[in-house]
Write an enzyme that holds these catalytic residues in place. Structure first.
Site, short mmCIF file in Angstrom:
data_model
loop_
_atom_site.label_atom_id
_atom_site.label_comp_id
_atom_site.label_asym_id
_atom_site.label_seq_id
_atom_site.Cartn_x
_atom_site.Cartn_y
_atom_site.Cartn_z
N LYS A 38 -3.23 -58.35 25.08
CA LYS A 38 -3.27 -57.79 26.44
C LYS A 38 -4.73 -57.61 26.89
O LYS A 38 -5.64 -57.60 26.06
CB LYS A 38 -2.54 -56.45 26.47
CG LYS A 38 -3.14 -55.36 25.58
CD LYS A 38 -2.18 -54.19 25.39
CE LYS A 38 -2.79 -53.13 24.48
NZ LYS A 38 -1.80 -52.11 24.09
N TYR A 264 -31.88 -46.05 41.51
CA TYR A 264 -31.20 -45.35 42.60
C TYR A 264 -31.25 -43.84 42.43
O TYR A 264 -31.18 -43.33 41.32
CB TYR A 264 -29.73 -45.78 42.65
CG TYR A 264 -29.52 -47.16 43.23
CD1 TYR A 264 -30.12 -47.54 44.44
CD2 TYR A 264 -28.72 -48.08 42.58
CE1 TYR A 264 -29.92 -48.80 44.97
CE2 TYR A 264 -28.50 -49.35 43.10
CZ TYR A 264 -29.10 -49.70 44.31
OH TYR A 264 -28.90 -50.94 44.83
C1 LIG Z 1 -1.89 -51.92 22.67
C2 LIG Z 1 -0.72 -51.74 21.79
C3 LIG Z 1 -0.76 -52.09 20.43
C4 LIG Z 1 -2.03 -52.51 19.72
O1 LIG Z 1 -2.74 -51.37 19.25
P1 LIG Z 1 -4.08 -51.50 18.40
O2 LIG Z 1 -4.46 -50.10 18.11
O3 LIG Z 1 -5.07 -52.18 19.28
O4 LIG Z 1 -3.77 -52.30 17.19
C5 LIG Z 1 0.43 -52.05 19.71
N1 LIG Z 1 1.57 -51.63 20.29
C6 LIG Z 1 1.64 -51.24 21.58
C7 LIG Z 1 2.93 -50.77 22.14
C8 LIG Z 1 0.50 -51.27 22.37
O5 LIG Z 1 0.55 -50.86 23.65
#
Ligand SMILES: *Cc1c(COP(=O)(O)O)cnc(C)c1O
Length: 368
Positions: A38, A264
């Site tokens: 993701k 700034y």
């Molecule tokens: C983002 C996510 C993961 C991955 O978690 P990590 O700590 O990056 O390994 C796993 N399961 C769900 C439901 C997530 O939203």
């Protein structure tokens, strides 16, 4: 590696392979591996990362939103893709692109079944999400009965898995809470499969879950941050290698006299003669304003150069008074030594936030 000529994010695909193999070595040989890609694979590049992992024969992918799954299909990813947080407006797209939705509420279940019916699907794979204490998404244990009776009234969908998510898998002080979540999930799984008449795949662990709770690996694990080289602890970080290095270049050097100001709002006032370097990376690239005014830093010729004044949209100015360097020299924002985690920690943030903030205008360069 050639010197950076602009701001670039270098991505080391060999390190990705190593991290994947290390995490796999923690699993039973029958436990499946789902790679979480993701948010552009945690700020890197979802298509390249997924293609690389698909070649390594990863079992599953997950994204948060439907459009991320569509992008993976467009890039030629053929492995199953779980969409963790789908919305009904995309249910037709989900089916058209063979994406597999997380079903986390009665509303979502009902609406997905309707669309699957309309699209004349049978046994379309869905993943039932249970809430065991994170209180974010998912059915509660009391809802099993209604979920199963809704599933038994249709042949258009079929649960491929049931899953849950740990709230504090990286936190040793919350071990008892995590164990309680695991116990609840086991109870849910037994009740669910008893009512349903078969046992779908079970999965619960994210990266820290994989490392800290081997008893909760079940049939599959879901790893994101570990693949990208972070283990959420000093001990685990040693076995993983950050795959992303953020580099830039010195555009210009200024000598500021006592009493002059920088940037700034004139946020920095020189108390003595100060040498600064202007770097072409700013809050629009993912270095937020919270890193300004001496909090965050970059590394130039092996030395720390703190950010002076406010972070601009496209630039930062850093203090190089005690650093021997010149215009055109390379700048390291984070790498395998000065990691994204250490930089993020300067602002009480975490590796996840800094990595996923690196904006799309930063050029990605791959090392294979
Ligand atoms: C983002 C996510 C993961 C991955 O978690 P990590 O700590 O990056 O390994 C796993 N399961 C769900 C439901 C997530 O939203």
């Amino acid at each position: 590696m050639p010197k950076a000529q602009e701001t670039i994010l270098e991505i080391d695909l060999n390190a990705l392979t190593q991290n994947y193999k290390h995490l796999k070595s923690k699993l039973d040989k029958n436990t499946k591996f789902l790679a979480v890609v993701k948010a552009f694979a945690y700020g890197t590049d979802a298509a390249e990362i997924a293609k690389h992992l698909q070649n390594l024969n990863v079992d599953y992918f997950a994204v948060a939103f439907t459009n991320e799954g569509v992008a993976l299909r467009d890039a030629g990813i053929t492995k199953p893709i779980l969409v963790l947080h789908p919305q009904p407006v995309y249910f037709k797209t989900i089916i058209a692109r063979c994406l597999e939705p997380s079903i986390y509420s009665h509303k979502i279940l009902k609406e997905f079944i309707e669309v699957a019916n309309e699209e004349k699907q049978s046994n379309y794979p869905i993943h039932i999400k249970f809430n065991t204490g994170l209180n974010r998404l998912g059915f509660n244990i009391e809802e099993i009965g209604t979920v199963v009776s809704n599933l038994q009234n249709t042949t258009s969908v079929k649960p491929a898995s049931i899953f849950s998510h740990l709230a504090a898998s990286e936190d040793f002080n919350e071990k008892e809470f995590s164990l309680k979540q695991i116990e609840t999930f086991n109870k849910i799984a037994s009740a669910f499969s008893a009512k349903l008449g078969y046992q779908p795949m079970m999965h619960m662990c994210n990266t820290s879950g994989i490392l800290n709770f081997p008893e909760a690996h079940f049939n599959m694990v879901r790893s994101g941050i570990g693949l990208y080289g972070y283990g959420n602890s000093e001990k685990e970080n040693k076995n993983l290698k950050p795959i992303a290095t953020l580099k830039s270049i010195i555009s210009q050097i200024h000598t500021i006299e006592k009493g002059e100001t920088i940037g700034y709002n004139r946020a920095f006032k020189a108390e003595k003669t100060t040498k600064t370097a202007t770097i072409p990376i700013g809050h629009a690239d993912g270095i937020g304003r919270q890193y300004g005014n001496g909090i965050g830093y970059v590394s130039i010729n092996g030395k720390k150069a703190p950010i002076v004044g406010n972070v601009c949209m496209d630039m930062i100015m850093v203090d190089i008074t005690d650093i021997i360097c010149e215009e055109g020299d390379e700048v390291i924002v984070f790498d395998t030594n000065q990691t994204a985690e250490t930089l993020a920690n300067t602002t009480k943030s975490i590796s996840y936030e800094l990595l996923t903030a690196i904006s799309q205008r930063v050029k990605r360069v791959f090392h294979r």
